[in-house]
Scaffold this active site. Structure first.
Site, PDB file in Angstrom:
ATOM      1  N   THR A  56     -26.338  43.346  20.600  1.00  0.00           N
ATOM      2  CA  THR A  56     -25.765  44.389  21.448  1.00  0.00           C
ATOM      3  C   THR A  56     -25.883  43.920  22.891  1.00  0.00           C
ATOM      4  O   THR A  56     -26.981  43.766  23.416  1.00  0.00           O
ATOM      5  CB  THR A  56     -26.521  45.714  21.251  1.00  0.00           C
ATOM      6  OG1 THR A  56     -26.434  46.093  19.874  1.00  0.00           O
ATOM      7  CG2 THR A  56     -25.922  46.813  22.113  1.00  0.00           C
ATOM      8  N   LYS A  87     -19.539  48.919  19.934  1.00  0.00           N
ATOM      9  CA  LYS A  87     -20.975  48.978  19.604  1.00  0.00           C
ATOM     10  C   LYS A  87     -21.742  49.752  20.663  1.00  0.00           C
ATOM     11  O   LYS A  87     -22.642  50.554  20.338  1.00  0.00           O
ATOM     12  CB  LYS A  87     -21.545  47.561  19.468  1.00  0.00           C
ATOM     13  CG  LYS A  87     -23.064  47.523  19.214  1.00  0.00           C
ATOM     14  CD  LYS A  87     -23.467  48.258  17.943  1.00  0.00           C
ATOM     15  CE  LYS A  87     -24.963  48.437  17.760  1.00  0.00           C
ATOM     16  NZ  LYS A  87     -25.719  47.208  17.558  1.00  0.00           N
ATOM     17  N   LYS A 145     -32.987  49.314  26.510  1.00  0.00           N
ATOM     18  CA  LYS A 145     -31.983  48.287  26.786  1.00  0.00           C
ATOM     19  C   LYS A 145     -30.567  48.791  26.519  1.00  0.00           C
ATOM     20  O   LYS A 145     -29.683  48.696  27.384  1.00  0.00           O
ATOM     21  CB  LYS A 145     -32.247  47.046  25.929  1.00  0.00           C
ATOM     22  CG  LYS A 145     -31.132  45.985  25.990  1.00  0.00           C
ATOM     23  CD  LYS A 145     -31.404  44.829  25.062  1.00  0.00           C
ATOM     24  CE  LYS A 145     -31.164  45.119  23.603  1.00  0.00           C
ATOM     25  NZ  LYS A 145     -29.725  45.114  23.232  1.00  0.00           N
TER      26      LYS A 145
END
Length: 301
Positions: A99, A175, A243
Site C-alpha cells: 500500500t 487500495k 501509515k
C-alpha cells in the site's frame, strides 16, 4: 516456462507463496529471515540467499513488503546489499503488492521501464487467511505486456483480480480508498465496543447482536473478536493504519478534498501508537478509551 519469485514471507506473503505452489508453480522465494525462506522451500520451491540471485532467476517477481521504502530497498538495494532490479532480465515483470502513495507507484513504473523492466501496480486485500487460501483480492493496473506474463500468477494468488487501468496508479488509488474504509470501520467498531463496555453491556452478547444486525461490518466482526479474546497479536498492526490513513490524507490534501472521518480515525490510531500500542493488532485502538475494562484472556483471569 515462466518462472515466478516472491519476496517477503510475512503474514500475507507466505500464504501467497503457498497458493502459487499449490497451483503447480515452482516458486522462488526470498525473505530477510533466511530460516523462513528455507522452511518454505522444504515443502517445494527454491530459497535464495540474495535479492540479486532471485532477480536473475525469475521472469515475474511478486513483492509483498510493508511500504514504499522497503519496496525501494528490494529493487535498488539499501546501500550495503544490492536489490533485485539490476539482475532482472529485460522484459521481466515486477508486481508491487504494498500500500503506497499512487504517485510513487506511477514514478516507479517509469523508473523500471527505463531499465527495460515491466511493472504491475497490484495492492492486495483480504487478510492472511484469504491469502493462504488463494481467496484474496488484488487491485491491479499495468500495461498489457506486463499482464501477459504476470496474469497466471495473479490468478493463482487471488480469487478476484481487478484490472483498473493500463498504467500504474489506479490500483494504488483504489487500495487507498479501501484502506480509508477499513481504518474508519475499525475505529468505529472500537468506539462502539468501548461504549458498550462503559455502559456495562456484556461484550460477548453485544458482539453476537451486532454481528447479526444492520450495524455490522466485516471489520467489526473480525477485529472485535480479537478484543473479546484479548488477543492483540499483530496480524495487522496499529502502525499500519497510521501509515495507510496518512497516505489517504496526503492524497486528498493534494486536491484539497475534505476527509473528516478519515482524519479522526487517523488521530485515533496515532494516539494508540504513541500510547505504546504501535506494534499490537490494530484492534488495540480500543485501548485509547478511558474508564473501560477490556475483556481478559483465559491466562489473565
Amino acid at each position: 516456462m515462466t518462472t515466478v519469485g516472491l519476496i517477503g514471507l510475512g503474514a500475507m506473503g507466505s500464504g501467497m507463496a503457498a497458493s502459487l505452489r499449490r497451483a503447480g508453480h515452482s516458486v522462488q522465494v526470498f525473505d530477510v529471515r533466511r530460516e523462513v525462506a528455507a522452511a518454505f522451500a522444504k515443502e517445494g520451491g527454491t530459497a535464495h540467499d540474495s535479492l540479486a540471485s532471485l532477480g536473475a532467476a525469475c521472469d515475474v517477481i511478486v513483492s509483498v513488503v510493508v511500504n514504499a521504502a522497503q519496496t525501494e530497498a528490494v529493487l535498488f538495494g539499501d546501500g550495503s546489499t544490492p536489490g533485485c532490479a539490476a539482475s532482472m532480465k529485460p522484459g521481466s515483470v515486477f508486481v508491487m503488492c504494498s500500500t503506497v502513495d499512487p504517485n510513487w507507484s506511477v514514478a516507479l513504473e517509469e523508473r523500471l521501464e527505463a531499465m527495460g523492466l515491466r511493472y504491475v501496480d497490484a495492492p492486495i486485500s483480504g487478510g492472511a487467511a484469504k491469502a493462504a487460501s488463494g481467496q484474496m483480492t488484488m487491485m491491479t493496473a499495468g500495461k498489457p505486456e506486463a499482464y501477459a506474463l504476470a496474469e497466471p500468477f495473479l490468478n493463482a494468488m487471488a480469487a478476484k483480480v481487478y484490472k483498473l487501468g493500463d498504467s500504474a496508479g489506479a490500483g494504488s488509488k483504489v487500495k487507498i480508498i479501501n484502506q480509508l474504509l477499513a481504518g474508519v470501520h475499525i475505529a468505529a467498531a472500537a468506539e462502539a465496543m468501548a461504549l458498550g463496555l462503559r455502559e456495562g453491556v456484556d461484550p460477548a452478547a453485544l458482539y453476537e447482536v451486532i454481528t447479526n444486525s444492520a450495524g455490522n461490518s466485516w471489520m467489526f466482526e473480525n477485529r472485535m473478536a480479537h478484543v473479546l479474546a484479548a488477543d492483540y497479536t499483530p496480524l495487522s498492526a496499529v502502525d499500519i493504519f497510521v501509515k495507510d490513513l496518512g497516505i489517504v490524507l496526503d492524497m486528498a490534501r493534494a486536491s484539497k478534498f475534505p476527509l473528516p472521518l478519515s482524519s479522526t480515525a487517523h488521530q485515533m490510531f496515532m494516539q494508540a501508537s504513541t500510547a505504546g500500542f504501535a506494534k499490537e493488532d490494530d484492534s488495540a485502538v480500543i485501548k485509547i478509551f478511558p474508564g473501560i475494562e477490556l475483556p481478559k484472556s483465559a491466562t489473565q483471569l
